[in-house]
Design an enzyme around this catalytic site. Structure first.
Site, PDB file in Angstrom:
ATOM      1  N   HIS A 134       0.837  -0.979  -0.041  1.00  0.00           N
ATOM      2  CA  HIS A 134      -0.107  -0.036  -0.009  1.00  0.00           C
ATOM      3  C   HIS A 134       0.786   1.295   0.223  1.00  0.00           C
ATOM      4  O   HIS A 134       1.990   1.081   0.590  1.00  0.00           O
ATOM      5  CB  HIS A 134      -0.748   0.077   1.042  1.00  0.00           C
ATOM      6  CG  HIS A 134      -1.957   1.109   1.271  1.00  0.00           C
ATOM      7  ND1 HIS A 134      -1.736   2.261   1.587  1.00  0.00           N
ATOM      8  CD2 HIS A 134      -3.316   0.786   1.139  1.00  0.00           C
ATOM      9  CE1 HIS A 134      -2.890   2.978   1.552  1.00  0.00           C
ATOM     10  NE2 HIS A 134      -3.880   2.080   1.314  1.00  0.00           N
ATOM     11  N   ASP A 209       2.867  -3.767   8.029  1.00  0.00           N
ATOM     12  CA  ASP A 209       1.499  -3.411   7.770  1.00  0.00           C
ATOM     13  C   ASP A 209       0.681  -4.512   7.958  1.00  0.00           C
ATOM     14  O   ASP A 209       0.486  -5.331   7.147  1.00  0.00           O
ATOM     15  CB  ASP A 209       1.624  -2.605   6.625  1.00  0.00           C
ATOM     16  CG  ASP A 209       0.078  -1.948   6.252  1.00  0.00           C
ATOM     17  OD1 ASP A 209      -0.666  -2.296   7.046  1.00  0.00           O
ATOM     18  OD2 ASP A 209       0.028  -1.740   5.193  1.00  0.00           O
ATOM     19  N   GLN A 212      -4.510  -5.459   7.015  1.00  0.00           N
ATOM     20  CA  GLN A 212      -5.577  -6.447   6.271  1.00  0.00           C
ATOM     21  C   GLN A 212      -5.552  -7.890   6.831  1.00  0.00           C
ATOM     22  O   GLN A 212      -6.266  -8.601   6.664  1.00  0.00           O
ATOM     23  CB  GLN A 212      -5.213  -6.529   4.766  1.00  0.00           C
ATOM     24  CG  GLN A 212      -5.284  -5.041   3.970  1.00  0.00           C
ATOM     25  CD  GLN A 212      -6.708  -4.844   3.985  1.00  0.00           C
ATOM     26  OE1 GLN A 212      -7.552  -5.822   4.025  1.00  0.00           O
ATOM     27  NE2 GLN A 212      -6.972  -3.646   3.574  1.00  0.00           N
ATOM     28  N   LYS A 235     -11.007  -0.793   9.876  1.00  0.00           N
ATOM     29  CA  LYS A 235     -11.082  -1.816   9.022  1.00  0.00           C
ATOM     30  C   LYS A 235     -11.271  -3.288   9.820  1.00  0.00           C
ATOM     31  O   LYS A 235     -11.626  -4.250   9.372  1.00  0.00           O
ATOM     32  CB  LYS A 235      -9.773  -2.340   8.236  1.00  0.00           C
ATOM     33  CG  LYS A 235      -9.101  -1.214   7.423  1.00  0.00           C
ATOM     34  CD  LYS A 235      -7.959  -1.668   6.594  1.00  0.00           C
ATOM     35  CE  LYS A 235      -7.485  -0.644   5.804  1.00  0.00           C
ATOM     36  NZ  LYS A 235      -8.285  -0.205   4.515  1.00  0.00           N
ATOM     37  N   CYS A 376      -4.630   2.097  -3.746  1.00  0.00           N
ATOM     38  CA  CYS A 376      -3.409   2.813  -3.073  1.00  0.00           C
ATOM     39  C   CYS A 376      -2.270   1.597  -3.148  1.00  0.00           C
ATOM     40  O   CYS A 376      -1.594   1.841  -2.112  1.00  0.00           O
ATOM     41  CB  CYS A 376      -3.959   3.098  -1.726  1.00  0.00           C
ATOM     42  SG  CYS A 376      -5.100   4.170  -1.379  1.00  0.00           S
TER      43      CYS A 376
END
Length: 418
Positions: A134, A209, A212, A235, A376
């Site tokens: 991202h 990261d 997700q 999220k 993104c």
């Protein structure tokens, strides 16, 4: 085809948005949780009640409301620490989103006020990311490279959407490796243990990261092998405006403050200041109080369902979707086409049809909300030679019937453009 032990219809009743109709009486089919998830009543009501009955600033006011607000805010930190298996609550730092958490860590490297050798960075040193990141995990490292003269390198992506680990991208010059735990486009779950082993053998630190992954899988930061983990509240059925950085205590202690202001100080003189211990060293000014409390409620909600159950439900949905999408002529899935090492995000193209047209028809005529664009992650799309994709992303409240609605809509799109 959903699990008999997972009552998705009951779960859907917890989310007020699924009780509404779209214009023309269409039901909402929300397949965009990789972008932002919907919110259960528990989160909405917890935030409303705090604003209505308990709100005050935290860590400052010496009165009942101040004490109640501080207790709820710090209680949310405890819940989140437990949710991700943090060894210490003080390793959980509230940020406004995952992007800020990633920038916070990037700021520590090459900072002239930090002489810790683990964070010194200059010409000849290397930063490693990947081609599937991202933008929030690309741009901060580009800026760091520009500030310090360090070299930015990256892992490539294979044709089937996996990290290409064949090249020796991590070397003895590498200082930091920062990669997605799970791709927001491909759905690929990256081999964190292997990446952490390579990074640490080279003397480098590793950041994940996990925006997700934390909402969708059981994640224990103490077992991942990473040094830093970033994720975001919006999220994971929580509010926007709140994110989390987890880091190992010894590293957080060694890092300089990211922002200056109230609450991050210990004492201030006109010519210098001393700083509060972590986590408050990194939480300057009035924090996102109600948002943090809302994220704590989101953790309560997900914990009550069980992350193992959430993951199992999403695997069933993903398997169903991968099989159903194969029946569409000229549809190309971008990313792994099997369940192995992937999560519930499926990006695809339809030959000769722009994703923007796909998304508009799905929304206007079928009430199906998907995301279209480069999500993104423009460098990843350039790698596959495409400007954009359509992305369906699944969560605990989705059903196989909604995937059927997506497929019906895509068949219609193809007929329109035939």
């Amino acid at each position: 085809m959903t699990s008999t032990s997972f009552d998705v219809e009951k779960i859907r009743k917890d989310f007020p948005i699924f009780s509404r109709e779209l214009p023309d009486g269409r039901p909402l089919v929300y397949l965009d949780s990789g972008n932002s998830s919907q919110k259960p009543e528990l989160v909405i009501e917890t935030m409303r009640e705090h604003l209505a009955l308990h709100y005050s600033n935290v860590g400052r006011a010496m009165h009942v409301l101040g004490a109640e607000s501080t207790e709820a805010y710090e209680g949310a930190r405890d819940k989140i620490a437990g949710f991700v298996g943090a060894p210490s609550r003080d390793e959980v730092i509230f940020t406004k989103n995952a992007s800020e958490a990633l920038n916070l860590v990037a700021y520590a490297f090459g900072n002239p006020i930090n002489t810790d050798p683990r964070f010194t960075l200059g010409p000849g040193d290397e930063i490693v990311i990947s081609e599937m990141e991202h933008h929030s995990n690309i741009v901060p490292w580009q800026l760091l490279s520009q500030r310090t003269g360090a070299t930015l390198k990256w892992f490539g992506v294979t044709d089937d959407g996996r990290l290409d680990l064949s090249a020796d991208v991590i070397t003895e010059r590498t200082k930091i490796v920062s990669v997605a735990h799970q791709s927001n486009v491909l759905g690929t779950v990256n081999p964190v243990a292997e990446l952490a082993r390579r990074a640490h053998e080279a003397g480098a630190l590793i950041m994940l990261d996990a925006s997700q992954s934390v909402p969708h899988h059981p994640v224990n930061v103490a077992e991942l092998g990473a040094d830093f983990v970033a994720f975001t509240g919006h999220k994971m059925v929580g509010p926007s405006g709140i994110g989390v950085l987890w880091g190992r205590t010894e590293l957080l202690d060694a890092m300089p403050p990211f922002l200056g202001g109230g609450e991050m100080i210990e004492a201030v003189w006109m010519d210098h200041s001393t700083y509060a211990p972590v986590p408050h060293k990194f939480e300057a000014g009035t924090p996102p109080i109600v948002e943090a409390i809302g994220l704590g409620a989101a953790v309560d909600y997900l914990t009550g369902i069980g992350m193992d159950a959430v993951e199992a439900h999403e695997r069933e949905l993903t398997a169903y979707a991968l099989e159903a999408l194969r029946d569409l002529p000229s549809l190309r899935i971008i990313g792994p086409e099997t369940l192995e090492g992937r999560g519930g995000t499926v990006a695809f193209t339809l030959e000769g049809i722009h994703p923007h047209d796909v998304g508009q028809i799905l929304d206007d005529q079928f009430g199906v909300a998907v995301r279209v664009g480069h999500h993104c992650a423009r460098p990843l799309h350039l790698r596959f030679g495409i400007p954009a994709t359509t992305r369906a992303s699944f969560y605990l409240y989705n059903t196989t019937g909604e995937i059927d609605a997506l497929v019906r809509g895509l068949h219609h799109v193809q007929k329109v453009f035939a």
